[in-house]
Enzyme design. Structure first.
Site, short mmCIF file in Angstrom:
data_model
loop_
_atom_site.label_atom_id
_atom_site.label_comp_id
_atom_site.label_asym_id
_atom_site.label_seq_id
_atom_site.Cartn_x
_atom_site.Cartn_y
_atom_site.Cartn_z
N ASP A 198 -26.54 -30.96 -51.43
CA ASP A 198 -25.18 -31.31 -51.80
C ASP A 198 -24.62 -32.18 -50.68
OD1 ASP A 198 -22.61 -31.12 -53.19
OD2 ASP A 198 -22.04 -29.79 -51.55
N LEU A 199 -23.55 -32.89 -50.95
CA LEU A 199 -22.99 -33.80 -49.95
C LEU A 199 -21.80 -33.19 -49.21
CD1 LEU A 199 -23.05 -36.59 -48.58
CD2 LEU A 199 -21.62 -37.44 -50.47
N ASP A 200 -20.68 -33.06 -49.91
CA ASP A 200 -19.44 -32.60 -49.27
C ASP A 200 -19.51 -31.11 -48.93
OD1 ASP A 200 -17.57 -35.07 -49.75
OD2 ASP A 200 -18.60 -34.72 -51.65
N THR A 289 -24.77 -34.77 -55.71
CA THR A 289 -23.35 -34.55 -55.49
C THR A 289 -22.55 -34.64 -56.79
OG1 THR A 289 -21.37 -35.42 -54.36
CG2 THR A 289 -23.08 -37.00 -54.93
N SER A 290 -21.41 -33.95 -56.82
CA SER A 290 -20.50 -34.03 -57.96
C SER A 290 -19.60 -35.25 -57.88
CB SER A 290 -19.65 -32.76 -58.05
OG SER A 290 -20.44 -31.64 -58.36
N LYS A 321 -22.21 -29.97 -62.25
CA LYS A 321 -22.28 -28.59 -61.78
C LYS A 321 -21.07 -27.80 -62.34
CE LYS A 321 -24.07 -30.44 -57.40
NZ LYS A 321 -23.83 -30.57 -55.94
N ASP A 346 -22.71 -25.65 -50.67
CA ASP A 346 -21.59 -24.90 -50.09
C ASP A 346 -20.67 -24.28 -51.14
OD1 ASP A 346 -20.50 -27.49 -50.87
OD2 ASP A 346 -18.71 -26.89 -49.75
#
Length: 403
Positions: A198-200, A289-290, A321, A346
């Protein structure tokens, strides 16, 4: 030994963070107000040197005398901790100390080392609202430094608007500290072909930028409250669909994409992120990522990370997601089976998507509390793991503290 200074203006939340940090690090809490205010309040009003009405001890006229005395008391208690070989968490505005010079040097001398400085940053409106809510008399005598002038000394800047758990996670990551990892967890026995990140909140810290962006959207649409309260980790379109009337969703989505794409000034890579990505070849890693393609690209660049060849964004899927589609697409682009992939996430929505895709999961606490993360392993950041190649191909996860 470690000494952490938690600084900020009155109303920034430094006392709350200081208490949680002291508890997490198991260190004494030395709060300037706790050490000095009871005595000063007990002495009552102070005679005005000009002969007028008695003054509160925090009045500007008395500050040239009172401030040095209060900080001298704080330093004396700190020196006792130093001589006992024990660190501390200090809480105070530290306005003069943060400019460097003699006051900072005196604090360093009392600590016996250079303290780690955490500076809570808040805008004037936030500070005023918080002070009004608590109604403390001493706040009527506050003289603030400029809220947009950071300390001159090395420091970690944290947004006061973040939750205490988010602030605490950020400090612990910056200090390289985290929860104890059970090395016997089954995930450490697995050999993985790829890592899906995931990114953020996993690779980068964009929380302050995200919060500002959504707060701006709320203002523009005349809404109150935290629009992301129940939607972190989900695509913006899904969050907006739950808030706005159907006819407004498209316009709100276009606007939040525009705001978030531009809001990258303080987006940074999280500790361990660059190392985790660098440990894997392009055929063994992907970002999933979203966020949209534009937002993800801007944030990856702003954080200074090397973009993998495979990046799956909301623009690439029909369902985001917690649906498994994003992770299924990520492993498909890598040409792998889900069972050979480990996902780093996260958010509960992302972990649910990863489990539904058949992947192993590593939850990263910070954006959410650890107990909210249903994962095979929960850590405080990628800095707690090493991705170690194995001779037969692939890699294992190894706790960073182990050789």
């Amino acid at each position: 030994m470690i000494v952490v200074v938690v600084a900020g203006a009155a109303g920034s939340g430094k006392t709350t963070l200081g208490r949680e940090l002291a508890r997490a690090l198991r260190l004494p809490l030395l709060d300037l107000d706790t050490i000095t205010n009871p005595l000063l309040d007990g002495l009552g009003a102070v005679t005005d040197p000009d002969g007028a009405e008695p003054l509160h001890w925090n009045d500007a006229k008395l500050r040239p005398t009172m401030r040095p005395a209060r900080y001298a008391a704080l330093r004396a208690v700190l020196a006792d901790q130093r001589d006992s070989g024990v660190g501390a968490v200090l809480v105070a505005p530290f306005t003069a100390e943060l400019r460097g010079g003699a006051e900072w040097d005196a604090l360093v001398e009392a600590a016996g080392l250079v303290p780690k400085v955490v500076w809570l940053h808040a805008d004037a409106a936030t500070l005023a609202a918080r002070r009004a809510e608590r109604g403390a008399e001493r706040d009527t005598h506050i003289v603030d430094p400029s809220t947009d002038t950071p300390p001159a000394i090395e420091h970690l800047s944290i947004e006061a608007a973040l939750s205490t758990s988010q602030q605490l996670a950020a400090v612990q990551r910056a200090l390289g500290l985290g929860r104890t990892i059970e090395a016997s967890a089954p995930i450490f026995d697995q050999v993985f072909a790829a890592g899906l990140f995931d990114l953020d909140g996993t690779l980068i810290d964009s929380t302050p930028a995200v919060n500002r962006s959504w707060a701006q959207l709320a203002r523009e649409y005349g809404l109150e409250g935290d629009l992301l309260a129940a939607g972190h980790g989900q695509p913006a379109a899904q969050v907006l669909a739950a808030i706005f009337p159907p006819e407004q969703v498209a316009g709100a989505l276009a606007r939040i994409i525009e705001i978030e794409a531009d809001e990258v000034a303080d987006v940074i890579a999280l500790p361990g992120a660059a190392e985790a990505l660098a440990a894997l070849g392009d055929d063994a890693k992907a970002i999933v990522t979203s966020g949209t393609r534009l937002i993800a690209g801007n944030r990856i660049a702003a954080a200074g990370l090397v973009r993998p060849e495979v990046v799956v964004t909301f623009d690439d899927v029909t369902k985001g997601k917690p649906d498994p589609e994003p992770f299924l697409l990520g492993r498909t682009r890598l040409g792998l089976e889900s069972q050979s992939c480990v996902v780093f996430e996260d958010a509960p929505a992302g972990l649910a998507a990863a489990r539904a895709a058949g992947c192993w999961t590593v939850g990263i606490a910070g954006t959410h509390e650890a107990h909210e993360l249903d994962a095979d392993l929960v850590i405080d950041g990628l800095f707690q793991l090493r991705l170690e190649p194995v001779a037969e191909g692939g890699f294992r996860l190894v706790p960073a503290s182990l050789g």
